[in-house]
Design a protein around this motif. Structure first.
Motif, PDB file in Angstrom:
ATOM      1  N   CYS A 105     -31.720   6.853  51.047  1.00 36.66           N
ATOM      2  CA  CYS A 105     -31.180   6.251  49.821  1.00 36.66           C
ATOM      3  C   CYS A 105     -29.934   7.001  49.352  1.00 36.66           C
ATOM      4  O   CYS A 105     -28.946   6.386  48.952  1.00 36.66           O
ATOM      5  CB  CYS A 105     -32.248   6.257  48.735  1.00 36.66           C
ATOM      6  SG  CYS A 105     -31.769   5.421  47.218  1.00 36.66           S
TER       7      CYS A 105
ATOM      8  N   ALA B 294     -28.669   4.729  38.967  1.00 31.63           N
ATOM      9  CA  ALA B 294     -30.024   4.346  38.564  1.00 31.63           C
ATOM     10  C   ALA B 294     -30.354   2.933  39.046  1.00 31.63           C
ATOM     11  O   ALA B 294     -31.452   2.679  39.544  1.00 31.63           O
ATOM     12  CB  ALA B 294     -30.175   4.441  37.050  1.00 31.63           C
ATOM     13  N   ALA B 295     -29.405   2.013  38.908  1.00 24.26           N
ATOM     14  CA  ALA B 295     -29.626   0.643  39.389  1.00 24.26           C
ATOM     15  C   ALA B 295     -29.764   0.622  40.910  1.00 24.26           C
ATOM     16  O   ALA B 295     -30.625  -0.067  41.457  1.00 24.26           O
ATOM     17  CB  ALA B 295     -28.483  -0.264  38.946  1.00 24.26           C
TER      18      ALA B 295
ATOM     19  N   ALA C 108     -33.151   1.932  41.797  1.00 28.06           N
ATOM     20  CA  ALA C 108     -34.191   0.942  41.497  1.00 28.06           C
ATOM     21  C   ALA C 108     -34.241  -0.150  42.560  1.00 28.06           C
ATOM     22  O   ALA C 108     -35.332  -0.545  43.003  1.00 28.06           O
ATOM     23  CB  ALA C 108     -33.954   0.338  40.116  1.00 28.06           C
TER      24      ALA C 108
ATOM     25  N   LEU D 122     -35.672   1.398  45.583  1.00 25.00           N
ATOM     26  CA  LEU D 122     -37.091   1.658  45.384  1.00 25.00           C
ATOM     27  C   LEU D 122     -37.902   0.380  45.631  1.00 25.00           C
ATOM     28  O   LEU D 122     -38.971   0.432  46.252  1.00 25.00           O
ATOM     29  CB  LEU D 122     -37.329   2.197  43.971  1.00 25.00           C
ATOM     30  CG  LEU D 122     -38.675   2.830  43.695  1.00 25.00           C
ATOM     31  CD1 LEU D 122     -38.957   3.977  44.662  1.00 25.00           C
ATOM     32  CD2 LEU D 122     -38.710   3.342  42.260  1.00 25.00           C
ATOM     33  N   ALA D 123     -37.377  -0.749  45.179  1.00 20.32           N
ATOM     34  CA  ALA D 123     -38.040  -2.031  45.458  1.00 20.32           C
ATOM     35  C   ALA D 123     -38.068  -2.285  46.965  1.00 20.32           C
ATOM     36  O   ALA D 123     -39.080  -2.747  47.516  1.00 20.32           O
ATOM     37  CB  ALA D 123     -37.332  -3.167  44.728  1.00 20.32           C
TER      38      ALA D 123
ATOM     39  N   ARG E 254     -32.337  -5.516  49.438  1.00 18.69           N
ATOM     40  CA  ARG E 254     -31.330  -4.519  49.061  1.00 18.69           C
ATOM     41  C   ARG E 254     -29.917  -5.102  48.997  1.00 18.69           C
ATOM     42  O   ARG E 254     -29.147  -4.770  48.103  1.00 18.69           O
ATOM     43  CB  ARG E 254     -31.370  -3.343  50.037  1.00 18.69           C
ATOM     44  CG  ARG E 254     -32.564  -2.459  49.856  1.00 18.69           C
ATOM     45  CD  ARG E 254     -32.554  -1.317  50.856  1.00 18.69           C
ATOM     46  NE  ARG E 254     -33.673  -0.436  50.617  1.00 18.69           N
ATOM     47  CZ  ARG E 254     -34.570  -0.104  51.531  1.00 18.69           C
ATOM     48  NH1 ARG E 254     -34.459  -0.543  52.770  1.00 18.69           N
ATOM     49  NH2 ARG E 254     -35.553   0.697  51.221  1.00 18.69           N
TER      50      ARG E 254
ATOM     51  N   TRP F 135     -26.680  -6.294  41.014  1.00 20.78           N
ATOM     52  CA  TRP F 135     -26.899  -5.399  39.893  1.00 20.78           C
ATOM     53  C   TRP F 135     -26.162  -4.078  39.954  1.00 20.78           C
ATOM     54  O   TRP F 135     -26.004  -3.420  38.933  1.00 20.78           O
ATOM     55  CB  TRP F 135     -28.381  -5.097  39.743  1.00 20.78           C
ATOM     56  CG  TRP F 135     -29.163  -6.284  39.264  1.00 20.78           C
ATOM     57  CD1 TRP F 135     -28.826  -7.126  38.250  1.00 20.78           C
ATOM     58  CD2 TRP F 135     -30.383  -6.757  39.783  1.00 20.78           C
ATOM     59  NE1 TRP F 135     -29.779  -8.091  38.109  1.00 20.78           N
ATOM     60  CE2 TRP F 135     -30.753  -7.887  39.048  1.00 20.78           C
ATOM     61  CE3 TRP F 135     -31.222  -6.334  40.812  1.00 20.78           C
ATOM     62  CZ2 TRP F 135     -31.901  -8.597  39.297  1.00 20.78           C
ATOM     63  CZ3 TRP F 135     -32.380  -7.055  41.053  1.00 20.78           C
ATOM     64  CH2 TRP F 135     -32.706  -8.167  40.293  1.00 20.78           C
TER      65      TRP F 135
END
Length: 134
Positions: A42, A66-67, A70, A73-74, A114, A121
């Motif tokens: 990541c 952060a986005a 996230a 992470l998904a 992704r 986003w």
């Protein structure tokens, strides 16, 4: 899309190599090994996309990271779900089965998520609402 793919391939190589090393010689359980390899991959992917692929459209600051984290992470949850179903649900416990389920099947499914999430986003250009092609 080619830049995203190139960065993704590099991150995938980091993920696969680290997962293999942590699962094999280091002897970690598959979920811990995958979690650690995900964190490394990541970081590589964020740097590659922020400095390369989306350098003209990026949003500065911690919000973008952060986005990105996230969204990834998904994607990791998709990979871990594939790994958990294969390893614990189907009883396919060999290192090869863990590698195929976590870093081949899981990665393919997570990549779609992704790509969409990153464009929508994280590195959204002004005026673009998250289209897959434009």
């Amino acid at each position: 899309m080619l830049g995203f793919a190139a960065v993704g391939l590099l991150a995938y190589a980091v993920d696969l190599a680290l997962f293999t090393a942590l699962r094999g010689p280091a002897g970690l359980d598959p979920i811990t090994a995958k979690s650690l390899s995900f964190l490394a991959a990541c970081t590589v992917a964020y740097a590659g996309n922020a400095l390369g692929t989306y350098r003209t459209a990026r949003t500065p600051g911690l919000r973008a990271y952060a986005a990105f984290f996230a969204v990834n992470l998904a994607g990791a949850a998709v990979q871990l779900l594939c790994l958990a179903v294969s390893h614990y649900g189907l009883g396919l416990t060999s290192q090869r089965a863990d590698t195929v389920s976590g870093t081949v099947v899981g990665m393919a499914l997570a990549t779609v998520l992704r790509f969409w999430g990153t464009r929508t986003w994280v590195f959204r250009a002004e005026g673009r609402v998250g289209s897959w092609t434009g």
